[in-house]
Structure formats: structure tokens, C-alpha cells
Design an enzyme around this catalytic site. Structure first.
Site, short mmCIF file in Angstrom:
data_model
loop_
_atom_site.label_atom_id
_atom_site.label_comp_id
_atom_site.label_asym_id
_atom_site.label_seq_id
_atom_site.Cartn_x
_atom_site.Cartn_y
_atom_site.Cartn_z
N PHE A 125 -6.88 -0.75 -2.27
CA PHE A 125 -6.52 -0.96 -0.85
C PHE A 125 -5.01 -0.87 -0.72
O PHE A 125 -4.28 -1.57 -1.41
CB PHE A 125 -7.01 -2.31 -0.33
CG PHE A 125 -6.74 -2.46 1.14
CD1 PHE A 125 -7.56 -1.84 2.07
CD2 PHE A 125 -5.63 -3.16 1.60
CE1 PHE A 125 -7.29 -1.93 3.43
CE2 PHE A 125 -5.36 -3.25 2.96
CZ PHE A 125 -6.20 -2.64 3.88
N LYS A 159 2.99 -9.48 1.80
CA LYS A 159 2.22 -10.74 1.77
C LYS A 159 3.02 -11.98 1.35
O LYS A 159 3.70 -12.56 2.19
CB LYS A 159 0.96 -10.54 0.91
CG LYS A 159 -0.05 -9.59 1.59
CD LYS A 159 -1.49 -9.79 1.13
CE LYS A 159 -2.47 -9.11 2.05
NZ LYS A 159 -2.97 -7.82 1.61
N ASP A 162 1.38 -1.14 -6.33
CA ASP A 162 1.23 -1.89 -5.08
C ASP A 162 1.05 -3.36 -5.46
O ASP A 162 -0.04 -3.78 -5.83
CB ASP A 162 0.02 -1.34 -4.32
CG ASP A 162 -0.25 -2.11 -3.03
OD1 ASP A 162 0.38 -3.17 -2.83
OD2 ASP A 162 -1.10 -1.65 -2.24
C1 LIG Z 1 -2.95 -6.47 2.21
C2 LIG Z 1 -2.62 -5.33 1.35
C3 LIG Z 1 -1.99 -4.18 1.86
C4 LIG Z 1 -1.72 -3.98 3.33
O1 LIG Z 1 -0.83 -4.93 3.83
P1 LIG Z 1 -0.66 -5.08 5.43
O2 LIG Z 1 0.46 -6.08 5.53
O3 LIG Z 1 -1.97 -5.58 5.94
O4 LIG Z 1 -0.31 -3.77 5.97
C5 LIG Z 1 -1.64 -3.18 0.98
N1 LIG Z 1 -1.91 -3.29 -0.33
C6 LIG Z 1 -2.51 -4.37 -0.86
C7 LIG Z 1 -2.75 -4.42 -2.33
C8 LIG Z 1 -2.91 -5.42 -0.03
O5 LIG Z 1 -3.54 -6.45 -0.55
#
Ligand SMILES: *Cc1c(COP(=O)(O)O)cnc(C)c1O
Length: 406
Positions: free
Chosen positions: A135, A249, A220
């Protein structure tokens, strides 16, 4: 009088199901709803509230910085932005940073940076190899990188040049990374995809492959960063370093901030290549600076590791009484519990009724991501609630596990 759910249904896009709770207040690892009922919050804004609700490092900094200066744009220098950049480069080992406002934006920046590098340094290489079940966000490029096709299919045609291979599978990666590849992109632990922890030798093998074939390794760390997994960054478990990294986050513990960083070799942006109005502004960077300093000063990564180990052991001890549990996994306070049937939604509801908020990632997996400041007593309380909630949920027909990786 219409309920808040009825009012929402009238005026908001219906982009997903909400839990039937209206939260009005939070403190530490607890929140209260509009009926005065309290809950342990193991959603924590989706792994955002590293310091929990109402932490003085966030609240006091927000107040004082808001009174002093909120927004100046990036036409000007501002002290909190540069101080945060200095701290983040120091603790990550990377050399340059760009601030934005979310995880998706951070990954979008990583993708643009890798594409620019491929264009200028690798004969126009543009392909990004990402992982199934990953994701990376909801912008057009990041949703294409995301390894869940149903998130991107409604928005075709999608940007070109993304391919997917199974996570935790070095041979599959070796088979596709080539002259056209500018980057491999992955999470150190897949969060949304089911809390999938790779084998210990996987990330070192990916690093070696990226070096050998001259491609950027984009990690990521949006969900895994800032202590969540028991290290400041998830990649630190495996002793490898990314070339390019996305964070968001937990960085702001509740204020919207993201960033991407790169080592010198991949820092190929030049004036005009990228920009933002809100990214890196005094309000959010001052709070993030205070959050990151607190995480380091209070050694929250080590705490997350110890608390995570302990609560996973407690949850595993429930397996005897609850054979529906087939796996308890995770790193630090990023915890996944998998069932042998599609009962995750029912378990989440049963927990909620008993005062514990958590979420289901797929029909068979629930996730716990409490604040890193959660106490052992709160973790024990949550485990006890989970125990009684599971007893209340009828075992479902066993289904084959959807998650291909652990
Ligand atoms: C939550 C998340 C995203 C996206 O972040 P947003 O602030 O919702 O755009 C991207 N990568 C990972 C691994 C995530 O957990």
C-alpha cells in the site's frame, strides 16, 4: 433530529464504511465517544498517534507555534523546517529531505525522484517494481504502485511503468529488475496488506540486487517509521539502508506531515522539479520536531519492541482456547492477528462493544497499532477484551488464508 451517520451519508462522498462510533475526546491511549463511553484506541488514527492523544509535546508545541507563526510558504526560510530536516537526515543516514503533507504525497515524490534519476542517469529507465499486497497511497501514481488492483482499476488508464511481484520473493524480483527499472519500491513490513513481515534475509537480498542492477531502493516507511516496529525505522531491523525513503503517519503524531528523503546519489531534483504550498510549514514541522525528539529521548522504539513482544506472547497464549487464531505476527507495536475464517469484522465489532478499537485489514486479519506510549496494563486490558470478544464470536467456516506472506 437526524443522527450524525445520517447527516454524513447526505453530504460526504461514500468512499468507505465507518465504524458506528463518534469520537469526541482522547487522552493517552483512550478515547471517548459522544455517549461518554470510553475505548482503548488501538487504531490510533491509523498508526499515526505515536505519542497518543493529547501529549504535551504535540499540544504545547501546536499552541505556541500557532501563536508565533503557522505558514510562510517555501519562498522563505523557516527555522523549524530546517531543524527538522537536520534531525531527520541525521537519524536516517540519508542526506536530503523534502516535506509534504501525507504518505501518498511522500511516495509520489519518491516516484518522481526515481523517475528523474532514471531519465538523467540510467538511459531513461522508468519502471518501478512494487510488491503485491503493498500500500502506497491513493494518488494516481501511488495507487498504481499499490499492489491491490481493485484500488486502481476504476481509474484507468493508469500511469505507465509499474509492475508487481510477490513480496518476500527474491527470485521473482530478480526476474523482472533490468535495464528499464529505475526503482524497487517496498515497505519494510507490509502494513495495510495484512502485517506481512518478510524473512530476515529478504531486505538484504533486495538491497544487493538493487546495487548489482543499478536501481534505487525506495522504502515506504510511512507506517513502519518512527518507532512503530521497535526501531526508529523499520529498515534498521535488517541492517540495510534505502536510497530513497517515504515517511508520514507517526512523524507528526497527529498533525498532517510527510516527507521523502534520499541519499546524495539519488538527490537529483533541480530547481522547478518539485514543490508544495503547505509542505514543511512552521506549524507542522515544529510539532514533528518535538515528536521525533520525544520518541528518541524516551526511547520509544525500544519500548515498542518490548511491549510488542510481550503482548504478542499473551495473544499467542490465547491460541489454545481460541483455535480460530492461526497466526499472531508483527514487529514492535505493529501487530496482526489472523483467523482461520472470515471473522475479522465480527471480532472488531465484538472488541468495540467491549471497549477496544481496532480494525480489520482483510476478512481474516485484524491489526493493532496502539500509541507507542501505551502502558503494559492497557495492553493486558486489550488482550483480556480480545479474549472475551473472541469467545462471543461464533467460529466461521474455515477459509484458506489470503495472505501469502508472513
Ligand atoms: C498510510 C500509508 C500510506 C498513505 O498515507 P496517506 O497519508 O494516507 O496518504 C502510504 N504507505 C503506507 C505504507 C501507509 O501505511
Amino acid at each position: 433530529m437526524p443522527t450524525i451517520a445520517e447527516r454524513e451519508a447526505t453530504v460526504c462522498f461514500n468512499t468507505g464504511k465507518r465504524f458506528p462510533v463518534t469520537i469526541v475526546r482522547g487522552e493517552g491511549s483512550r478515547v471517548w465517544d459522544d455517549q461518554g463511553k470510553s475505548y482503548l484506541d488501538f487504531v490510533a488514527g491509523i498508526a499515526v498517534l505515536a505519542l497518543g492523544h493529547g501529549h504535551p509535546a504535540v499540544v504545547e508545541t501546536l499552541k505556541s507555534q500557532a501563536a508565533q507563526l503557522i505558514q510562510v510558504s517555501n519562498y522563505f526560510y523557516s527555522v523549524p523546517q530546517i531543524e527538522l530536516a537536520e534531525l531527520l537526515t541525521q537519524v536516517s543516514g540519508l542526506s536530503r529531505v523534502f516535506f509534504c503533507n501525507s504518505g501518498a504525497e511522500a511516495n509520489e515524490g519518491c516516484i518522481k525522484l526515481a523517475r528523474k534519476w532514471g531519465q538523467t542517469e540510467k538511459n531513461g529507465a522508468f519502471e518501478i517494481v512494487a510488491m503485491e499486497q503493498s500500500f502506497h497511497g491513493r494518488t494516481l501514481a501511488t495507487v498504481t504502485a499499490t499492489g491491490t488492483p481493485r484500488y486502481s482499476e476504476p481509474f484507468q488508464p493508469l500511469p505507465d511503468g509499474f509492475r508487481h511481484v510477490p513480496f518476500n520473493d527474491v527470485a521473482a524480483l530478480e526476474a523482472v529488475v533490468g535495464d528499464r527499472t529505475c526503482a524497487v519500491m517496498l515497505e519494510s513490513v507490509q502494513g495495510e496488506g495484512g502485517v506481512n513481515v518478510p524473512d530476515p534475509d529478504y531486505l538484504p537480498a533486495v538491497r544487493a540486487l538493487c546495487d548489482e542492477r543499478n536501481v534505487a531502493l525506495i522504502m515506504d516507511e510511512v507506517q513502519t517509521g518512527f518507532g512503530r516496529t521497535g526501531r526508529l525505522f523499520g529498515f534498521q531491523h535488517s541492517g540495510v539502508a534505502p536510497d530513497i525513503m517515504a515517511i508520514a503517519k507517526g512523524l507528526g503524531s497527529g498533525v498532517p506531515i510527510g516527507a521523502f528523503l534520499a541519499n546524495e546519489r539519488f538527490s537529483v531534483f533541480q530547481p522547478g522539479d518539485h514543490g508544495t504550498t503547505f509542505g514543511g510549514q512552521p506549524l507542522t514541522t515544529a510539532v514533528a520536531l518535538s515528536v521525533v525528539r520525544t520518541i528518541i529521548k524516551e526511547d520509544l522504539p525500544a519500548q515498542a519492541e518490548a511491549k510488542g513482544e510481550r503482548v504478542r506472547a499473551k495473544l499467542r497464549a490465547l491460541e489454545d482456547r481460541h483455535p480460530q487464531i492461526v497466526d499472531v505476527r508483527g514487529q514492535g507495536l505493529l501487530i496482526g492477528i489472523e483467523f482461520d475464517g472470515e471473522i475479522a469484522g465480527a471480532v472488531v465489532s465484538a472488541c468495540r462493544e467491549r471497549g477496544l478499537l481496532c480494525s480489520n485489514l482483510k476478512p481474516t486479519v485484524i491489526r493493532w497499532v496502539p500509541p507507542l506510549t501505551v502502558t503494559e496494563a492497557e495492553l493486558d486490558e486489550a488482550a483480556a477484551i480480545f479474549d472475551t470478544a473472541l469467545s462471543a464470536v461464533e467460529p466461521a467456516e474455515p477459509t484458506r488464508s489470503l495472505s501469502g506472506t508472513r
